[in-house]
Every structure is written in structure tokens, then in C-alpha cells.
Design an enzyme around this catalytic site. Structure first.
Site, PDB file in Angstrom:
ATOM      1  CB  THR A 144     -47.259  31.667  21.944  1.00  0.00           C
ATOM      2  OG1 THR A 144     -46.289  30.821  22.327  1.00  0.00           O
ATOM      3  CG2 THR A 144     -47.756  32.471  23.311  1.00  0.00           C
ATOM      4  CD  GLU A 185     -43.049  28.190  25.236  1.00  0.00           C
ATOM      5  OE1 GLU A 185     -42.775  28.541  26.431  1.00  0.00           O
ATOM      6  OE2 GLU A 185     -42.621  27.307  24.672  1.00  0.00           O
ATOM      7  CE1 TYR A 205     -43.495  35.573  24.324  1.00  0.00           C
ATOM      8  CE2 TYR A 205     -44.077  33.249  24.505  1.00  0.00           C
ATOM      9  CZ  TYR A 205     -43.933  34.415  23.952  1.00  0.00           C
ATOM     10  OH  TYR A 205     -44.522  34.557  22.608  1.00  0.00           O
ATOM     11  CE  LYS A 259     -46.773  36.870  23.353  1.00  0.00           C
ATOM     12  NZ  LYS A 259     -47.328  37.631  22.004  1.00  0.00           N
TER      13      LYS A 259
HETATM   14  O1  F7E Z   1     -36.536  26.956  22.275  1.00  0.00           O
HETATM   15  C1  F7E Z   1     -34.460  24.219  23.744  1.00  0.00           C
HETATM   16  C2  F7E Z   1     -35.217  25.246  24.719  1.00  0.00           C
HETATM   17  O2  F7E Z   1     -35.856  29.431  22.159  1.00  0.00           O
HETATM   18  C3  F7E Z   1     -36.931  25.939  21.702  1.00  0.00           C
HETATM   19  C4  F7E Z   1     -40.477  31.865  20.699  1.00  0.00           C
HETATM   20  O3  F7E Z   1     -40.642  32.211  19.522  1.00  0.00           O
HETATM   21  O4  F7E Z   1     -41.556  29.797  20.193  1.00  0.00           O
HETATM   22  C5  F7E Z   1     -40.414  30.339  20.721  1.00  0.00           C
HETATM   23  O5  F7E Z   1     -40.156  29.839  22.169  1.00  0.00           O
HETATM   24  C6  F7E Z   1     -36.397  24.855  22.582  1.00  0.00           C
HETATM   25  C7  F7E Z   1     -36.826  25.136  24.296  1.00  0.00           C
HETATM   26  O6  F7E Z   1     -38.312  29.010  21.386  1.00  0.00           O
HETATM   27  C8  F7E Z   1     -31.087  25.641  23.304  1.00  0.00           C
HETATM   28  O7  F7E Z   1     -34.994  24.825  26.243  1.00  0.00           O
HETATM   29  C9  F7E Z   1     -32.022  23.762  23.587  1.00  0.00           C
HETATM   30  O8  F7E Z   1     -37.209  23.887  24.856  1.00  0.00           O
HETATM   31  O9  F7E Z   1     -36.001  28.352  20.016  1.00  0.00           O
HETATM   32  P1  F7E Z   1     -36.391  28.561  21.377  1.00  0.00           P
HETATM   33  P2  F7E Z   1     -39.475  28.520  22.376  1.00  0.00           P
HETATM   34  O10 F7E Z   1     -38.868  28.960  23.696  1.00  0.00           O
HETATM   35  O11 F7E Z   1     -40.061  27.313  22.168  1.00  0.00           O
HETATM   36  C10 F7E Z   1     -42.881  30.098  20.817  1.00  0.00           C
HETATM   37  C11 F7E Z   1     -43.857  29.391  20.249  1.00  0.00           C
HETATM   38  C12 F7E Z   1     -42.891  31.564  21.158  1.00  0.00           C
HETATM   39  O12 F7E Z   1     -44.177  32.047  21.191  1.00  0.00           O
HETATM   40  C13 F7E Z   1     -41.675  32.122  21.680  1.00  0.00           C
HETATM   41  O13 F7E Z   1     -41.921  33.691  21.323  1.00  0.00           O
HETATM   42  O14 F7E Z   1     -35.096  24.458  22.454  1.00  0.00           O
HETATM   43  N1  F7E Z   1     -32.966  24.670  23.535  1.00  0.00           N
HETATM   44  N2  F7E Z   1     -30.726  24.335  23.038  1.00  0.00           N
HETATM   45  C14 F7E Z   1     -32.532  25.862  23.327  1.00  0.00           C
HETATM   46  N3  F7E Z   1     -33.126  27.043  22.933  1.00  0.00           N
HETATM   47  C15 F7E Z   1     -32.214  28.271  22.866  1.00  0.00           C
HETATM   48  N4  F7E Z   1     -33.111  29.458  22.720  1.00  0.00           N
HETATM   49  N5  F7E Z   1     -31.119  28.139  22.626  1.00  0.00           N
HETATM   50  C16 F7E Z   1     -30.457  27.089  22.853  1.00  0.00           C
HETATM   51  O15 F7E Z   1     -29.202  26.847  22.840  1.00  0.00           O
END
Ligand code: F7E
Length: 324
Positions: free
Chosen positions: A124, A126, A148, A152
Site C-alpha cells: 500500500t 501507506e 496499519y 504493512k
Molecule cells: O482516508 C482523510 C483521512 O480512510 C483518506 C485504505 O484503503 O488507502 C486507504 O487508507 C484521507 C486521510 O483512506 C475523513 O485523514 C478526512 O488523510 O479514505 P481513508 P486511507 O487512510 O488513505 C490506503 C491505500 C490503504 O491501504 C488503506 O487500507 O482522508 N479524511 N475526513 C477522512 N478519512 C475518513 N476515513 N473519514 C473522514 O471523515
């Protein structure tokens, strides 16, 4: 004889798209599923009758060994994980057990019971965390920023070590964010498109989000599972970035989603909730998929504006029923 594949995480977004792809290519597909009191097979609707499900769990070595022996796979796709970054801060050791040690268990199972099988690991973006270079490619140093991310990172290095130590055909796909109507509701893109659909249909008045300035390289999941498959068709195993090489902020994604539903002033509906902020943030990600383009002939074609349209349309349809 046709080829056989084992997919862990088969009930999820990527697992279900990959199962559909492999069934369409004539594979016999096995999926490892974790027992839940309320099974979640929604995403598998199109292929459920044509794939074989085996009970198992990435924290349980004997169930993994059994799944590998039973399926005798030519290809193994390890997509199962505790994949929500926010939860990983609350359940760090569980995340390490599933998303880190779980990879080692899968590799051990393959080494002992199907050493000829080709292995795909869902690595990923990440891993890059606090980014060291822009855009990120296979040579960019890693700096994970969450349990996470560091779980990974263990899986990533386990794959490389099993390749070097035992000659396994094992590859890492370093996938940047990839979304679809099947994305879990807790991830930001789906949280936005589902929230917008609810507001458009009068079922809700506002949407709470966290860090609006976070920037991501978002692609369309069905294209990314095609890339996974291509990695395992190469003669030599390797590690590949899959990304679009474009990035948008959460605020831009939200603005586009509200616009698709006919709202001009998205800020009127969105409030920032501190509870959705993370202890450490990955501020920006953008991937360079040059190697995948060159060696796999893979390219992301769906860009964020089109992705937003697909996701908002699907959420509107889910909530109001199909349009006449
Ligand atoms: O957050 C911001 C949050 O939870 C993206 C997983 O599939 O992709 C995913 O990880 C961004 C972050 O995805 C909210 O702080 C703002 O900066 O959709 P996300 P992630 O953390 O990027 C990678 C490639 C993986 O491997 C992971 O398994 O958005 N953000 N406001 C928010 N995020 C969430 N969830 N909810 C909010 O309300």
C-alpha cells in the site's frame, strides 16, 4: 486444466472485483472467508454460485494451511487485512497480527503446501506515510505513519524475503487509494458520496468529515485488480506501484461530489469533526506508475471527476431504488 486461484479478503471491494475478473478468465476461484454471525456476501452477488468459499482467518495458521491444501492454487492473492487506518490506532496489535504477521502466515502456508504458486501481496501507499519524495515510486524510501502502515511494512519485507530466501514467485502491489461503489462506508470517498446522496434525498442535513486538506491519489478499483493479475502473469516476481499520478484533496473530492448532486455550495453542508482526525496524518500521496505501465502495460484510466460521478450515482440509486 484451468488455473486455480485463492483469494483472501474475497468479500471486500478488491476481493469481489478480482473474483469476478478471474471467473471471467476461466479460473476456478477459492475465497478465504472469516466467520461472522451475519455473513457479508453482498459484493459477491454476481459470482457467489461460481466460487468456492473456505472458512479461515489470517490469525490462524492451520486454517490457512488447510485452505491452501484444499484449493491447490496456481495463484494466491492476499487481500485480507485490517485495512482501516483510523482503527489501527485503536487496535494496533490486532492490526499487526492480521495485516503484518498474517502475511508471514500466508507465505509459510504457500512455502510448505504450494511452493509453485504465485503470490500477490496487497501492499500500500501507506508505506510512504510521511512522504520523502514526490511523486512516489518503487525506489522512494518508506516512512509509515500508523500501526496499519508499519504492519504493512512487515508484510512488504516478508514478501521480498520469501522471494530471496526460498525463490517464491511473490510480488508486492504498492497500490495507491482505489475506490468504487463497493468501498466501505468508513473510508472518506464513500463517506462523502453516501453522505451527499443522503442530503440530496432529504435523509440527512449535514456531513461530518476530518482533515479536509489531506491529499490522495484516488483511482478506480476494478482497474487496479486487473493490475494485480498482470503482476502474477510476469515471468519474474517484482514490486509495482499502481496509481494515477494525479492527486486531489478531500475538500476537492467533496466539492465535486456535491456538485454532481446539484449543490453549488458544499461548505454549507460540511462540518469538521475533531474525532475524525488521526494521531498522525499522511498529508499527501501521489504515485508514479511508470514501471507498471512499461512492464505490465497497465494504466489507470478513470480519474477523480469520473469516479465521483460513478460513486454518487450508485449511492443515490442504493438509497432511492433504481430510477425509472
Ligand atoms: O482516508 C482523510 C483521512 O480512510 C483518506 C485504505 O484503503 O488507502 C486507504 O487508507 C484521507 C486521510 O483512506 C475523513 O485523514 C478526512 O488523510 O479514505 P481513508 P486511507 O487512510 O488513505 C490506503 C491505500 C490503504 O491501504 C488503506 O487500507 O482522508 N479524511 N475526513 C477522512 N478519512 C475518513 N476515513 N473519514 C473522514 O471523515
Amino acid at each position: 486444466m484451468g488455473r486455480r486461484a485463492l483469494i483472501t479478503g474475497v468479500t471486500g471491494q478488491d476481493g469481489s472485483y478480482l473474483a469476478e475478473l478471474l471467473v471471467s478468465k476461466g479460473y476456478t476461484v477459492y475465497g478465504l472467508v472469516r466467520r461472522l454471525s451475519t455473513p457479508n456476501m453482498t459484493h459477491l452477488a454476481a459470482v457467489k454460485e461460481r466460487i468456492h468459499l473456505i472458512d479461515g482467518d489470517l490469525t490462524d495458521q492451520s486454517s490457512i494451511n488447510n485452505a491452501i491444501r484444499e484449493s491447490q492454487p496456481d495463484e494466491v492473492y492476499n487481500l485480507a487485512a485490517q485495512s482501516f487506518v483510523q482503527t489501527s490506532f485503536k487496535q494496533p496489535t490486532l492490526t499487526c497480527d492480521v495485516s503484518g504477521v498474517g502475511v508471514v502466515r500466508m507465505l509459510e502456508g504457500v512455502r510448505l503446501h504450494a511452493p509453485q504458486a504465485r503470490f500477490y501481496q496487497a501492499s500500500t501507499s501507506e508505506l510512504y506515510g510521511q512522504v520523502q519524495r514526490e511523486p512516489q515510486d518503487e525506489a522512494t524510501p518508506f516512512h509509515p505513519r500508523s500501526p496499519y502502515g508499519f504492519a504493512k511494512l512487515m508484510g512488504y519485507w516478508a514478501v521480498i524475503n520469501y522471494r530471496e530466501s526460498y525463490g517464491l514467485h511473490a510480488s508486492n502491489g504498492i497500490l495507491f487509494n482505489h475506490e468504487s461503489p463497493r468501498r466501505g462506508i468508513e473510508f472518506v470517498t464513500r463517506r462523502i458520496t453516501h453522505g451527499v446522496a443522503q442530503i440530496a434525498l432529504g435523509k440527512s442535513k449535514n456531513l461530518h468529515l476530518g482533515n479536509l486538506a489531506a491529499r490522495r491519489d484516488w483511482g478506480y478499483a476494478p482497474e487496479y485488480v486487473e493490475g494485480m493479475w498482470r503482476m502474477l502473469q510476469q515471468r519474474e516476481p517484482s514490486d509495482y506501484v499502481l496509481a494515477t499520478n494525479t492527486s486531489f484533496t478531500v475538500a476537492q473530492f467533496a466539492s465535486l461530489a456535491f456538485k454532481v448532486a446539484g449543490f453549488r455550495n458544499w461548505r454549507k453542508f460540511v462540518s469538521v469533526d475533531q474525532a475524525l482526525m488521526r494521531p498522525a496524518e499522511v498529508h499527501t500521496l501521489r504515485g508514479n506508475p511508470k514501471k507498471a505501465r512499461k512492464r505490465l502495460g497497465w494504466q489507470a484510466t478513470t480519474r477523480v471527476p469520473e469516479l465521483v460521478k460513478k460513486m454518487v450515482a450508485a449511492d443515490l440509486e442504493n438509497l432511492e431504488g433504481p430510477r425509472r
